[in-house]
Design a protein around this motif. Sequence first.
Motif, PDB file in Angstrom:
ATOM      1  N   LEU A  76      36.551  23.699  42.393  1.00  0.00           N
ATOM      2  CA  LEU A  76      36.336  22.837  41.235  1.00  0.00           C
ATOM      3  C   LEU A  76      36.006  21.438  41.698  1.00  0.00           C
ATOM      4  N   ASP A  77      34.858  20.937  41.273  1.00  0.00           N
ATOM      5  CA  ASP A  77      34.486  19.544  41.517  1.00  0.00           C
ATOM      6  C   ASP A  77      35.206  18.698  40.474  1.00  0.00           C
ATOM      7  N   THR A  78      36.235  17.961  40.901  1.00  0.00           N
ATOM      8  CA  THR A  78      37.038  17.215  39.938  1.00  0.00           C
ATOM      9  C   THR A  78      36.304  15.987  39.396  1.00  0.00           C
ATOM     10  N   GLY A  79      35.163  15.674  39.981  1.00  0.00           N
ATOM     11  CA  GLY A  79      34.355  14.595  39.440  1.00  0.00           C
ATOM     12  C   GLY A  79      33.508  15.050  38.273  1.00  0.00           C
ATOM     13  N   SER A  80      32.861  16.199  38.433  1.00  0.00           N
ATOM     14  CA  SER A  80      31.948  16.694  37.395  1.00  0.00           C
ATOM     15  C   SER A  80      32.572  17.728  36.467  1.00  0.00           C
ATOM     16  N   GLY A  81      33.696  18.322  36.895  1.00  0.00           N
ATOM     17  CA  GLY A  81      34.303  19.374  36.094  1.00  0.00           C
ATOM     18  C   GLY A  81      33.541  20.681  36.169  1.00  0.00           C
ATOM     19  N   LYS A  82      32.854  20.922  37.280  1.00  0.00           N
ATOM     20  CA  LYS A  82      32.070  22.137  37.460  1.00  0.00           C
ATOM     21  C   LYS A  82      32.757  23.085  38.446  1.00  0.00           C
ATOM     22  N   LEU A  83      32.734  24.379  38.116  1.00  0.00           N
ATOM     23  CA  LEU A  83      33.267  25.418  38.987  1.00  0.00           C
ATOM     24  C   LEU A  83      32.146  26.035  39.806  1.00  0.00           C
ATOM     25  N   ALA A  84      32.460  26.477  41.027  1.00  0.00           N
ATOM     26  CA  ALA A  84      31.505  27.190  41.877  1.00  0.00           C
ATOM     27  C   ALA A  84      32.217  28.410  42.448  1.00  0.00           C
ATOM     28  N   LEU A  85      31.624  29.582  42.263  1.00  0.00           N
ATOM     29  CA  LEU A  85      32.245  30.809  42.746  1.00  0.00           C
ATOM     30  C   LEU A  85      32.284  30.828  44.264  1.00  0.00           C
ATOM     31  N   HIS A  86      33.467  31.117  44.811  1.00  0.00           N
ATOM     32  CA  HIS A  86      33.674  31.153  46.255  1.00  0.00           C
ATOM     33  C   HIS A  86      33.948  32.573  46.754  1.00  0.00           C
ATOM     34  N   GLN A  87      34.713  33.353  45.968  1.00  0.00           N
ATOM     35  CA  GLN A  87      35.053  34.715  46.355  1.00  0.00           C
ATOM     36  C   GLN A  87      35.334  35.531  45.096  1.00  0.00           C
ATOM     37  N   GLN A  88      34.935  36.792  45.120  1.00  0.00           N
ATOM     38  CA  GLN A  88      35.335  37.746  44.092  1.00  0.00           C
ATOM     39  C   GLN A  88      36.033  38.912  44.772  1.00  0.00           C
ATOM     40  N   VAL A  89      37.325  39.086  44.463  1.00  0.00           N
ATOM     41  CA  VAL A  89      38.093  40.195  45.010  1.00  0.00           C
ATOM     42  C   VAL A  89      38.051  41.329  43.993  1.00  0.00           C
ATOM     43  N   THR A  90      37.439  42.448  44.373  1.00  0.00           N
ATOM     44  CA  THR A  90      37.316  43.585  43.468  1.00  0.00           C
ATOM     45  C   THR A  90      38.391  44.611  43.766  1.00  0.00           C
ATOM     46  N   LEU A  91      39.151  44.945  42.740  1.00  0.00           N
ATOM     47  CA  LEU A  91      40.240  45.904  42.856  1.00  0.00           C
ATOM     48  C   LEU A  91      39.737  47.294  42.460  1.00  0.00           C
ATOM     49  N   PRO A  92      40.527  48.339  42.701  1.00  0.00           N
ATOM     50  CA  PRO A  92      40.100  49.693  42.341  1.00  0.00           C
ATOM     51  C   PRO A  92      39.764  49.809  40.857  1.00  0.00           C
ATOM     52  N   SER A  93      38.796  50.639  40.544  1.00  0.00           N
ATOM     53  CA  SER A  93      38.362  50.831  39.160  1.00  0.00           C
ATOM     54  C   SER A  93      39.528  51.226  38.272  1.00  0.00           C
ATOM     55  N   GLY A  94      39.647  50.542  37.129  1.00  0.00           N
ATOM     56  CA  GLY A  94      40.698  50.857  36.177  1.00  0.00           C
ATOM     57  C   GLY A  94      42.035  50.234  36.460  1.00  0.00           C
ATOM     58  N   ALA A  95      42.108  49.343  37.443  1.00  0.00           N
ATOM     59  CA  ALA A  95      43.381  48.682  37.754  1.00  0.00           C
ATOM     60  C   ALA A  95      43.812  47.764  36.613  1.00  0.00           C
ATOM     61  N   GLY A  96      42.854  47.050  36.037  1.00  0.00           N
ATOM     62  CA  GLY A  96      43.168  46.154  34.933  1.00  0.00           C
ATOM     63  C   GLY A  96      44.078  45.011  35.310  1.00  0.00           C
ATOM     64  N   PRO A  97      43.728  44.195  36.317  1.00  0.00           N
ATOM     65  CA  PRO A  97      44.592  43.073  36.703  1.00  0.00           C
ATOM     66  C   PRO A  97      44.785  42.099  35.549  1.00  0.00           C
ATOM     67  N   ARG A  98      46.002  41.617  35.396  1.00  0.00           N
ATOM     68  CA  ARG A  98      46.354  40.796  34.232  1.00  0.00           C
ATOM     69  C   ARG A  98      46.772  39.376  34.616  1.00  0.00           C
ATOM     70  N   HIS A  99      47.872  39.247  35.367  1.00  0.00           N
ATOM     71  CA  HIS A  99      48.394  37.944  35.770  1.00  0.00           C
ATOM     72  C   HIS A  99      48.865  38.014  37.215  1.00  0.00           C
ATOM     73  N   LEU A 100      48.770  36.883  37.917  1.00  0.00           N
ATOM     74  CA  LEU A 100      49.340  36.795  39.263  1.00  0.00           C
ATOM     75  C   LEU A 100      50.301  35.629  39.336  1.00  0.00           C
ATOM     76  N   ALA A 101      51.223  35.722  40.284  1.00  0.00           N
ATOM     77  CA  ALA A 101      52.188  34.650  40.553  1.00  0.00           C
ATOM     78  C   ALA A 101      52.297  34.469  42.057  1.00  0.00           C
ATOM     79  N   PHE A 102      52.354  33.220  42.510  1.00  0.00           N
ATOM     80  CA  PHE A 102      52.430  32.925  43.936  1.00  0.00           C
ATOM     81  C   PHE A 102      53.869  32.923  44.438  1.00  0.00           C
ATOM     82  N   HIS A 103      54.039  33.388  45.667  1.00  0.00           N
ATOM     83  CA  HIS A 103      55.296  33.219  46.398  1.00  0.00           C
ATOM     84  C   HIS A 103      55.487  31.718  46.634  1.00  0.00           C
TER      85      HIS A 103
END
Length: 380
Positions: free
Chosen positions: A207-234
């Motif tokens: 995220l460019d905090t000056g312009s407020g623009k997002l740029a895609l860096h990585q897409q992690v693809t999970l197995p089909s039908g996993a349906g990821p919902r929420h994550l929480a960090f350690h």
Amino acid sequence: MAGLSRRTFLGAAGAAGLGTVLSTQLASAAPAGCPRDAGTTAYVGSYTSTPPAGHGLDVAGRTGTAPALTPVRTVAGVPDASWFDRSRDGRTLYVTNEGDPNGAISALDVTTATSPKLLNSVSSKGSAPTHLSVHSSQKYVLAANYGSGSVVVLPILAGGKLGPATDVQQHTGAERDAHAHQVVNDPTGQWVLSVDLGADSVYVYSLDTGSGKLALHQQVTLPSGAGPRHLAFHPNGRYAYLAQELRPEITVLSWDAAAGKLTPLAVVPAVPAGSTGDLFPGEIAVSNDAKFVYATVRGPNTIATFSVSGGGTTLKLVSGVDTGGNWPRHLALSPDERWFYVSNQRSGTVTWLPRDAATGLPGAVAGSLAVPSVNSVFFA
């Protein structure tokens, strides 16, 4: 699953009579019902457009160390309130208004915690915004549009109001329509992560905090039908735990903040072997001591408790405790982590259960508050 409607899949069905017991009290309770200095303030979200109609935004409070939530007031003009976050200075509360097809995000002045005052509402540039977070820069609110499968960036203006969107990123599902379900920044504040249930993916943006623009860096693809919902960090910031809604599982991931790279490590069942019927994980949370992970599971209506070992690399399911309600959409720990507060959407109840700090396990339900079509609790 193409075109999955949030209201169809998660709509309140067969709400119990408990859901209306305190409806009138919450809507008309006197402002003096729970002074701020008498306990912890909680904001309770509920759906106003899903029968039985909820109130939108309710304020409740606790007295001293007692766990019971007491009604304070309903805040007008905040429909379909379904997620909350607050500015770092504690003066502004941001709320999703999960309208479909036209969603919005509201800003409220909570200088007096028990008396929120609406500042403004702006378009989320998508439908059914179901999650938001205040970026660590305190310059933007990030929101996930479930219905349209997009992520929006909204600038925070002077005084806490929100401005028009500076960016919208559209997700695309390979097999099902995209349904963005969460958007947060990582613990370092360098990266923005969005979890998409329909695309079976977690997107990592800069995220460019000056312009407020997002740029895609990585897409992690999970197995089909996993349906990821929420994550929480350690708490150590090196691992994350991802609740999958369409498979009753938790995925353990490593997080490399320097590289902005998320890597799946292991998949852990969220229910005992042999479980059948509806099995839909909802919310996920990590204890501050980093020893336990918790997830709600709709269907069996339980809080699943996982022990954490290996510095965060390993989860083990150790318990499933009844939430005392139907369809536990959300779980919140009290600020002192002595109590769980579970939002049971279909029974229209917030239940609270004690937490044993040594074992990490929930005890039996100790009480409840009726809120029709409730979806979440957020402590001030």
